[in-house]
Design a protein around this motif. Sequence first.
Motif, PDB file in Angstrom:
ATOM      1  N   VAL A   1      50.074 -11.215  20.560  1.00 49.29           N
ATOM      2  CA  VAL A   1      49.772  -9.987  21.307  1.00 49.29           C
ATOM      3  C   VAL A   1      50.391 -10.016  22.698  1.00 49.29           C
ATOM      4  O   VAL A   1      50.854  -8.986  23.181  1.00 49.29           O
ATOM      5  CB  VAL A   1      48.248  -9.685  21.385  1.00 49.29           C
ATOM      6  CG1 VAL A   1      47.646  -9.539  20.010  1.00 49.29           C
ATOM      7  CG2 VAL A   1      47.499 -10.727  22.189  1.00 49.29           C
TER       8      VAL A   1
ATOM      9  N   LEU B   1      47.382 -15.726  17.552  1.00 45.80           N
ATOM     10  CA  LEU B   1      47.255 -14.286  17.786  1.00 45.80           C
ATOM     11  C   LEU B   1      47.500 -13.948  19.249  1.00 45.80           C
ATOM     12  O   LEU B   1      48.108 -12.933  19.572  1.00 45.80           O
ATOM     13  CB  LEU B   1      45.861 -13.797  17.377  1.00 45.80           C
ATOM     14  CG  LEU B   1      45.601 -13.629  15.877  1.00 45.80           C
ATOM     15  CD1 LEU B   1      44.162 -13.187  15.644  1.00 45.80           C
ATOM     16  CD2 LEU B   1      46.565 -12.604  15.280  1.00 45.80           C
TER      17      LEU B   1
ATOM     18  N   GLU C   1      42.742  -7.848  16.925  1.00 41.82           N
ATOM     19  CA  GLU C   1      43.618  -8.291  15.838  1.00 41.82           C
ATOM     20  C   GLU C   1      42.841  -9.126  14.821  1.00 41.82           C
ATOM     21  O   GLU C   1      43.002  -8.972  13.616  1.00 41.82           O
ATOM     22  CB  GLU C   1      44.771  -9.141  16.390  1.00 41.82           C
ATOM     23  CG  GLU C   1      45.859  -8.358  17.081  1.00 41.82           C
ATOM     24  CD  GLU C   1      46.611  -7.441  16.130  1.00 41.82           C
ATOM     25  OE1 GLU C   1      46.940  -6.330  16.571  1.00 41.82           O
ATOM     26  OE2 GLU C   1      46.835  -7.808  14.958  1.00 41.82           O
TER      27      GLU C   1
ATOM     28  N   ARG D   1      42.585  -7.791  10.992  1.00 41.10           N
ATOM     29  CA  ARG D   1      43.229  -8.545   9.913  1.00 41.10           C
ATOM     30  C   ARG D   1      42.222  -9.197   8.959  1.00 41.10           C
ATOM     31  O   ARG D   1      42.601  -9.982   8.093  1.00 41.10           O
ATOM     32  CB  ARG D   1      44.112  -9.640  10.504  1.00 41.10           C
ATOM     33  CG  ARG D   1      45.263  -9.069  11.295  1.00 41.10           C
ATOM     34  CD  ARG D   1      46.207 -10.150  11.745  1.00 41.10           C
ATOM     35  NE  ARG D   1      47.153  -9.582  12.699  1.00 41.10           N
ATOM     36  CZ  ARG D   1      48.196 -10.224  13.166  1.00 41.10           C
ATOM     37  NH1 ARG D   1      48.446 -11.462  12.755  1.00 41.10           N
ATOM     38  NH2 ARG D   1      49.009  -9.648  14.030  1.00 41.10           N
TER      39      ARG D   1
END
Lengths: 501, 501
Positions: B161, B157, B383, B387
Amino acid sequence: MARTGSLGTLVSVDLDREAEVPIHEQIADALRQAVAAGHLQNGTRLPSTRALARDWGVSRNTVMHVFDTLTGEGLLASRVGAGTYIAANQQADDEDDGAATPVAPSPASTGYPFRRLSARGRNLVTQSTGALTEKPTPFMPDVPDLKSFPMRSWLRLMNEVTGRLKGNILVNVTNAGYEPLREAIVHHLKVTRKVDCHTDQVIITTGSQQSLDLVSRLLLERGDPVWIEEPGYIGTRATLIANGCTVYPVQTDHDGINIETGQRSFPAPRMIVTSPARHYPLGGRMTPARRSQILAYSRDSGAWILEDDYDCEFIYKGGIRSAIKSQDSEDRVIMIGTFSKTLLPSFRLGFVVAPKDLAVDFARARAVIDRHAPILEQMVLAEFMHRGLYAAHLRHMRELYQSRQACMVSVLKATVGYQPPTLELESGMHIVLPLKDEVDDRDVSMTLWERGATARPLSIYYSSKAKRKGLLLGFAAFQASDIHSHGPRLTPLETLVNRAD
Amino acid sequence: MARTGSLGTLVSVDLDREAEVPIHEQIADALRQAVAAGHLQNGTRLPSTRALARDWGVSRNTVMHVFDTLTGEGLLASRVGAGTYIAANQQADDEDDGAATPVAPSPASTGYPFRRLSARGRNLVTQSTGALTEKPTPFMPDVPDLKSFPMRSWLRLMNEVTGRLKGNILVNVTNAGYEPLREAIVHHLKVTRKVDCHTDQVIITTGSQQSLDLVSRLLLERGDPVWIEEPGYIGTRATLIANGCTVYPVQTDHDGINIETGQRSFPAPRMIVTSPARHYPLGGRMTPARRSQILAYSRDSGAWILEDDYDCEFIYKGGIRSAIKSQDSEDRVIMIGTFSKTLLPSFRLGFVVAPKDLAVDFARARAVIDRHAPILEQMVLAEFMHRGLYAAHLRHMRELYQSRQACMVSVLKATVGYQPPTLELESGMHIVLPLKDEVDDRDVSMTLWERGATARPLSIYYSSKAKRKGLLLGFAAFQASDIHSHGPRLTPLETLVNRAD
């Protein structure tokens, strides 16, 4: 073609679009007058920016900027759920700031109604230096080049160090920080700043602001007199005042803070805060004579020296001077440094070099304040430094920034006919464009903002009334092509520049 | 077989290796007596741990643990460069801590010599909860399972990002934190804690300790009375006292903090600090009746409620109760939460849900204190939450911890014949093993430490003299096989367990 807008049902504002006074200033003035005349009472809620923009036939941005200005003046305040309202009793005491007048925090109150901030809370809030910036637009100062940061290498290192963890993520971490990073900083300071310190003295913080807060809380009593540079970094002043100290702005020239002026005008300080490597915002570098003088005075008066080593990394000419701390035989100098400008501000990594005999106390205090700085970034930075990647990155950025500085100089010459003095070009991430004394640089800054360029007014860095006018123009974060293409936005400054400065 | 060691040339220590009193306690006692008798003067420097270990024929670890104990008692202090020395004037006022005696910070002093800490600095340092733990050994409490953290997903992640950044790393960040993370927390609180709050109210901090410090500075005046739970989390007490508040330890049972006791014994508080989701360290969960009572009392007395939502995530039986904040119609409850136990403590991520009308002030204060929390972790966590990975991780850890708890219960039964009450097994990351009143649980803890097991004494969580004795045994960070294999180290406790408790 004057237009009358109505401030909700409260007060009318006459706008003259053909007047020389810009629209936003007309609106701000109308609001100031309405408050002064008592037409807008304290606590009165204003309509939304959208509604006001419609009423006045101006852009919403203009309204927001008027709000920002008046909030900065303490005339407006906002609350979630309550919108923006008149807060005239919080008016800043800007007008009373005589040249030799110390700036004291609000007195502590006893017994206050529910829901109000504490006295120290009010000091924190009123000293706030405001919101963070959005995506930087030219020529915003104090922002490093975000695109040049080697994010891929950084993430590779993070993969590597986290792969080694195996569940012992707390090993090597104390409240003072990750041991190998502290060692790397000791080495870096030794090589680049000629500072000899012990690993135990290095306390990892989440940046200069926290370093200043930590030092203030640990070493300064409420009411203690502290000398700061005039002009000087706003965040320093804010933290000191928020922590109850009384700050004395001491005149600072290109040779550094003027100890003699301080001695003549002010009481013996408990601490002297200075940025000798590169004065913020004017860019002077403290001379060897001043360094000896400040150390001697500290010895005589029993004052701490807080050496803010900000911007020491971006010296282009004239050689790097060692830190005052390197000559500090009596351990009177507390040094603070940051990685916000050399890496990314978002990492929140900085450090304090604490006095030997108080280093343990600094670490212990962190346990109560916030435990310690986040560890993963510390682990990665330690590797980054030990492998020489940090030194390489600094060299790279130094070259890049120097070329951007040259570009900025040529743009200033072409657009406003200004050539900065050689001394100021020896270092730094911004250029100060001096403006004529009669100019309000905050207004000019807003006009430029409306033209799509960011330039911070110089006057806000002064605590006293004798403010020099100018604009800080940052070049570090912007590509040469952007500096060139945005250059013409500065053209209106041509008649305002103070070329005698 | 007594052995005489010499404390440098200062004082002799007679050690009896066949006595029932453990060696480390004999040494500690000898030092205490030497100080009391004036044989060891304040400021006297002790030889190194290495030298003392050699002198006394004990392990260096034993010496270090004596030093730790006496430092905790305020009898010793250490300084970089000065080693460890006698600091009897800093002796803790433990003896004066009567049940109903408030704990006040040291008074502010005026005029103090150079190189000393400020009064508030001394409060910070003396309240310090000490150094961080090294690699966790069974049965260290308060540590999550570090190996189960999905570091690979997290780094993926982060790659993602940071790949999106393109130089606009400051966008979406205010002093209050990264906007999408604040939104994710609002959603999470809505779903899991039935709390309705606005994104603007959520202030991202670097953990509970910073949240407590922020709330104390902003809302509490020096001298303000604050109720804390007795027993209760040490970090809370430390921050409040360090910030000059007077804390009143209010008796807390399995139903929660006892408002009636507080009302009878103490002045009306400015703030009530409580951990209703799971009381720390005893594990009770506040009943609905107590919740109503605390809200009503807060209304009547004009007190803030600080709801520490610590450990709300690991409820195994009996269903999750909503937060007090969910019934807070008058916005009197300030809620703090942390990701240190659900993710990794090293990330330093937590939050405050500030009152609506003061949320802007909380954010503004951060600008002065430390700007904002580091951004990359905030982006990744946002995130991770959006998610659904956070919810999935929590479910996974809940199951894992419950199975480890069962394992711990069977080990306790087998080694010391103790069965925890059902109520305490409904939640949490540790089990409290009650010991007999006459036992010194700090000594027992040290004995266990020498046997390779970590168990934190219960008595240290009490501010008053009426301390229950026991040990906190953490199970969350350790595999079932480790819990089983380390179990026998607890065997010496068999005769000390208070089974009537």
